[in-house]
Design an enzyme around this catalytic site. Structure first.
Site, short mmCIF file in Angstrom:
data_model
loop_
_atom_site.label_atom_id
_atom_site.label_comp_id
_atom_site.label_asym_id
_atom_site.label_seq_id
_atom_site.Cartn_x
_atom_site.Cartn_y
_atom_site.Cartn_z
N TYR A 199 24.31 -16.89 4.43
CA TYR A 199 23.40 -17.91 3.89
C TYR A 199 23.59 -18.07 2.39
O TYR A 199 23.72 -17.07 1.66
CB TYR A 199 21.95 -17.51 4.14
CG TYR A 199 21.49 -17.72 5.56
CD1 TYR A 199 21.43 -18.99 6.12
CD2 TYR A 199 21.08 -16.63 6.33
CE1 TYR A 199 20.98 -19.17 7.43
CE2 TYR A 199 20.63 -16.80 7.63
CZ TYR A 199 20.59 -18.07 8.17
OH TYR A 199 20.14 -18.25 9.44
N MET A 202 18.21 -12.40 9.09
CA MET A 202 17.08 -11.80 9.80
C MET A 202 17.53 -10.69 10.76
O MET A 202 16.90 -9.64 10.84
CB MET A 202 16.31 -12.88 10.57
CG MET A 202 15.04 -12.35 11.21
SD MET A 202 14.14 -13.57 12.16
CE MET A 202 13.57 -14.68 10.89
N ARG A 225 -6.95 4.51 -9.99
CA ARG A 225 -6.87 3.78 -8.73
C ARG A 225 -8.10 4.12 -7.90
O ARG A 225 -8.80 3.24 -7.44
CB ARG A 225 -5.57 4.16 -8.01
CG ARG A 225 -5.28 3.38 -6.76
CD ARG A 225 -3.93 3.72 -6.17
NE ARG A 225 -3.87 5.10 -5.65
CZ ARG A 225 -2.85 5.60 -4.97
NH1 ARG A 225 -1.77 4.86 -4.74
NH2 ARG A 225 -2.86 6.86 -4.55
N LYS A 252 0.70 9.57 6.91
CA LYS A 252 0.18 8.19 6.90
C LYS A 252 1.33 7.21 7.19
O LYS A 252 2.51 7.60 7.12
CB LYS A 252 -0.45 7.89 5.54
CG LYS A 252 0.52 7.96 4.37
CD LYS A 252 -0.22 7.93 3.03
CE LYS A 252 0.76 8.03 1.88
NZ LYS A 252 0.06 8.25 0.59
C1 LIG Z 1 0.71 9.38 -0.06
C2 LIG Z 1 -0.02 10.43 -0.81
C3 LIG Z 1 0.58 11.67 -1.03
C4 LIG Z 1 2.02 11.99 -0.71
O1 LIG Z 1 2.81 11.48 -1.75
P1 LIG Z 1 4.42 11.71 -1.76
O2 LIG Z 1 4.84 11.15 -3.06
O3 LIG Z 1 4.93 10.94 -0.59
O4 LIG Z 1 4.62 13.16 -1.61
C5 LIG Z 1 -0.20 12.66 -1.61
N1 LIG Z 1 -1.48 12.42 -1.99
C6 LIG Z 1 -2.05 11.21 -1.81
C7 LIG Z 1 -3.46 11.00 -2.26
C8 LIG Z 1 -1.34 10.17 -1.23
O5 LIG Z 1 -1.92 8.98 -1.08
#
Ligand SMILES: *Cc1c(COP(=O)(O)O)cnc(C)c1O
Length: 357
Positions: free
Chosen positions: A254, A302, A130, A34
């Site tokens: 800055y 930046m 969640r 992802k």
């Molecule tokens: C992103 C995600 C993972 C991977 O988690 P890591 O901590 O990066 O290994 C696994 N399961 C779900 C549901 C996730 O959203």
């Protein structure tokens, strides 16, 4: 060309995937790709893992479409399921595995007219609160979905909130809730993220879901990626584009937050927060020049940041500067900036070219 590049070591990515598999012998693995493979480039990551990965996991249908176009046969899991009812048809046409994480999603699935049934992963809310059904509701939906014409394999998944903290009570509780559904027939079970892959064999079950470990960063605060046998995948490299001597009492950057306490050599580096370098990284955050750690001096701009090269007087304009990577773990920079490696990796912006090797 602007001298700033993220070099991606695809052999290291493969090594880390194989390491995850070795941690969980005999189990299958969804490589979590992802968020553009945590900022590394999803196309290249899928290509690199093409012949070894059992499956891939993504956060949306749009991400899934990219993976499916690259890989016609691997299982591709939508971790949050479909966001609207119309997505089920597309998911079916792409032969995705879909999570089903709530009542509305489950009801929409049962109303969908699909050319082919989908592999469904019922998501249990085992304690993270969640996504997912509580154990009682999950039983109800198991009964409704089992044998429904829209459902091919029916599987069970959940997600751990504290697997990165050794011995956390919630992890034990979550495993107990998961185990309380032992009597239900599921095709497959999945619980482990990277932290659990690395530290909790009891959670490995049928499918592991490693994400951050594939990219060579640690999920743990106390344990380095190197100690875990992981190899860094991204090396983020800029260049010294200017050098100057700064007298005692003069400031840099800055807000004039950094003030020279000795006659200082200051280097300006071709990387800033618009590239994804964290603006909140304080003075003192390390970068590597000529193999040596030197500290940030003053606020990150930046497009640039400044480093104190007083202890590296041989530094020259044109020297490369490693912001993180092979010589400097991303986790070390993340800690200095009050965040985690995940955030730094995923936030490297589009304008930074990725170079693959
Ligand atoms: C992103 C995600 C993972 C991977 O988690 P890591 O901590 O990066 O290994 C696994 N399961 C779900 C549901 C996730 O959203």
């Amino acid at each position: 060309m602007r001298p700033l590049v993220a070099t991606i070591d695809l052999a290291a990515l493969r090594h880390n995937y194989e390491h995850a598999k070795r941690c969980a012998p005999g189990r299958q693995a969804f490589a979590v790709v992802k968020a553009n493979a945590y900022g590394h480039g999803v196309r290249e990551a899928v290509t690199a893992l093409y012949s070894v990965a059992d499956g891939f996991a993504v956060a949306s249908l749009e991400e899934a479409a990219v993976v499916r176009a690259m890989h016609g046969s691997a299982r591709v899991l939508l971790l949050e399921g479909c966001f609207e009812a119309s997505e089920y048809q597309l998911a079916a046409s792409m032969r995705l595995d879909v999570a089903v994480q709530g009542e509305a999603q489950a009801a929409a699935l049962l109303e969908a007219e699909l050319a082919e049934p989908l592999n469904v992963w019922l998501k249990l809310d085992s304690g993270m609160h969640r996504l997912g059904f509580d154990a009682r509701a999950l039983r109800v939906w198991h009964a409704r979905l089992q044998g429904a014409p829209q459902v091919a394999e029916l599987s069970l998944m959940s997600h751990l909130a504290c697997a990165d903290e050794r011995g956390h009570r919630l992890t034990e509780q979550q495993q107990e809730v998961f185990a309380s559904l032992q009597d239900l027939p599921f095709a497959q079970r999945s619980l482990a993220n990277s932290a659990a892959v690395l530290s909790l064999p009891a959670t490995h079950l049928d499918w592991i879901r490693p994400g951050i470990m594939l990219y060579g960063a640690t999920p743990f605060a106390e344990l380095s990626a190197e100690a875990l046998g992981l190899r860094p995948v991204m090396t983020f490299t800029g260049q010294l584009i200017a050098l100057r001597e700064v007298a005692v009492g003069e400031s840099v950057g800055y807000g004039a937050t950094w003030v020279a306490e000795r006659p200082s050599l200051i280097g300006t580096v071709s990387c800033g927060y618009a590239d994804g370098y964290p603006r909140h990284a304080p003075s003192g955050t390390p970068v590597v020049v000529r193999g040596q750690r030197v500290p940030l001096a003053g606020r990150v701009s930046m497009d640039m940041l400044a480093v104190d090269l007083t202890d590296l007087p041989q530094a020259q304009i044109g020297d490369s500067v490693e912001l993180w990577g092979a010589q400097l773990p991303v986790d070390e920079v993340a800690r200095a900036a009050g965040t985690i490696g995940y955030e730094l990796l995923t936030k490297v912006t589009q304008r930074v070219p990725r170079r693959y090797c």
